[in-house]
Design an enzyme around this catalytic site. Structure first.
Site, short mmCIF file in Angstrom:
data_model
loop_
_atom_site.label_atom_id
_atom_site.label_comp_id
_atom_site.label_asym_id
_atom_site.label_seq_id
_atom_site.Cartn_x
_atom_site.Cartn_y
_atom_site.Cartn_z
N CYS A 1 96.12 86.22 -27.46
CA CYS A 1 97.11 86.26 -28.42
C CYS A 1 97.35 87.79 -28.78
O CYS A 1 96.73 88.51 -29.47
CB CYS A 1 96.31 85.66 -29.78
SG CYS A 1 97.46 85.70 -31.06
N GLU B 1 95.15 76.98 -24.93
CA GLU B 1 94.12 77.35 -25.75
C GLU B 1 94.10 78.62 -26.53
O GLU B 1 94.69 79.52 -25.66
CB GLU B 1 92.76 77.01 -24.98
CG GLU B 1 91.61 77.25 -25.73
CD GLU B 1 90.96 78.48 -25.59
OE1 GLU B 1 90.02 79.11 -26.48
OE2 GLU B 1 91.33 79.23 -24.90
N ARG C 1 82.32 76.10 -32.02
CA ARG C 1 83.53 77.03 -31.46
C ARG C 1 84.67 76.07 -31.79
O ARG C 1 85.16 75.36 -30.98
CB ARG C 1 83.09 77.02 -30.05
CG ARG C 1 84.01 78.06 -29.10
CD ARG C 1 83.86 78.14 -27.73
NE ARG C 1 84.66 79.08 -26.94
CZ ARG C 1 84.66 80.32 -26.79
NH1 ARG C 1 83.55 80.94 -27.21
NH2 ARG C 1 85.51 80.97 -25.96
N ARG D 1 88.60 76.29 -31.82
CA ARG D 1 89.65 76.65 -31.03
C ARG D 1 90.88 76.06 -31.07
O ARG D 1 91.09 74.94 -31.60
CB ARG D 1 89.23 76.63 -29.62
CG ARG D 1 88.34 77.65 -29.06
CD ARG D 1 88.90 79.17 -29.50
NE ARG D 1 87.81 80.33 -28.90
CZ ARG D 1 87.15 80.78 -29.56
NH1 ARG D 1 86.92 80.39 -30.73
NH2 ARG D 1 86.38 81.72 -29.14
#
Length: 292
Positions: free
Chosen positions: A75, A114, A158, A160
């Site tokens: 990102c 993702e 986790r 995402r």
């Protein structure tokens, strides 16, 4: 008559998580790319091939035909100061632009993306809107959701951002959590006596110190005299605190100051933290690392 085997590409492939998923679903991976040499070495060990390097230097026409594009793209900052001329204007200079130009050239029927959970709120949602609008401009119907591995059978929290997009407006449904949360006790081999997994004495001492004096709910202040006075640890001190789930956390800074997580220790009856480059998951109750 047998169905045609689908082909996929694995961009920003890391060590091959997306590829494993594709192969489990019967998809043939025909191209992979990652710029990190250590990821390339691990990918080679896992799949017998070295991913190509910097995606910015790879022409879309040089990528074999495929039906599925999978990408866990970084990102990077998106610009909003351009001339509003579509995705070339909004995303040029970011690695998402390279996904866009490959999609524009190949027009695969499916995209699977993702990213970190924070993408949802990055730049107050503007970055996410650019991504979704760009996919729509390229002819896709996107669906996105935040999912946690803890809800799908893994003892690791986790979270995402996932996005699937199709060139048709299909009735897509995300998988539902399977129910119940596994713990590290379900997967840790307690007979593994690899010496590289043992915690150093410094960590053993401070774990012992916490439990020697802490009552339930206590934040324990540790000796900060060993740190230089001008450092954050020297100025604000190191504190430890055990959460209700059993995990033990160390922070820099007291409750009146901004706290910085300095270390995280799981235990057998909870889950692992997200694995990041500079923090190896560790367990305070068996005094071991989860990986060497």
């Amino acid at each position: 008559m047998s169905k045609k085997k689908l082909k996929g590409i694995d961009l920003f492939c890391g060590i091959g998580g997306f590829r494993l998923a594709m192969e489990d679903a019967g998809v043939e991976c025909v191209f992979s790319s990652d710029n990190d040499k250590f990821a390339q070495e691990t990918y080679l060990a896992n799949f017998g091939e070295v991913p190509q390097g910097d995606i910015k230097k790879i022409e879309a026409k040089d990528i074999p035909p495929f039906e599925i594009l999978a990408a866990g793209f970084p990102c990077q900052p998106f610009s909003y100061a351009g001339e509003k001329q579509g995705f070339n204007d909004e995303t040029r200079g970011t690695l998402f632009f390279d996904i866009c130009r490959i999609l524009e050239y190949h027009k695969p029927p499916m995209v699977f993306l993702e990213n970190v959970k924070g993408l949802k709120s990055h730049e107050n949602g503007k970055t996410l809107n650019v991504i979704l609008d760009t996919l729509k401009e390229l002819g896709y119907f996107p669906h996105w959701k935040i999912l946690s591995s803890l809800d799908f059978g893994l003892p690791q929290k986790r979270e995402r951002w996932y996005c699937v997009a199709f060139r048709k407006d299909i009735d897509f449904h995300w998988p539902e959590p399977i129910g119940g949360h596994p713990t590290l006790r379900d997967i840790v081999d307690l007979t593994d006596d690899n010496p590289s997994l043992k915690l150093p004495q410094f960590e053993l001492d401070r774990i012992d110190y916490h439990f020697a004096i802490a009552k339930p709910g206590d934040r324990v202040k540790h000796d900060n005299s060993k740190y230089e006075p001008n450092t954050k640890k020297g100025k604000y001190g190191v504190y430890s605190f055990q959460k209700p789930d059993g995990s033990l956390r160390f922070h820099v800074g007291d409750v009146a100051k901004t706290q910085i997580q300095e270390a995280f220790y799981s235990c057998l009856d909870t889950y692992a933290s997200t694995i990041i480059a500079n923090r190896t998951p560790k367990l305070w109750d068996i005094l071991l690392k989860l990986c060497a």
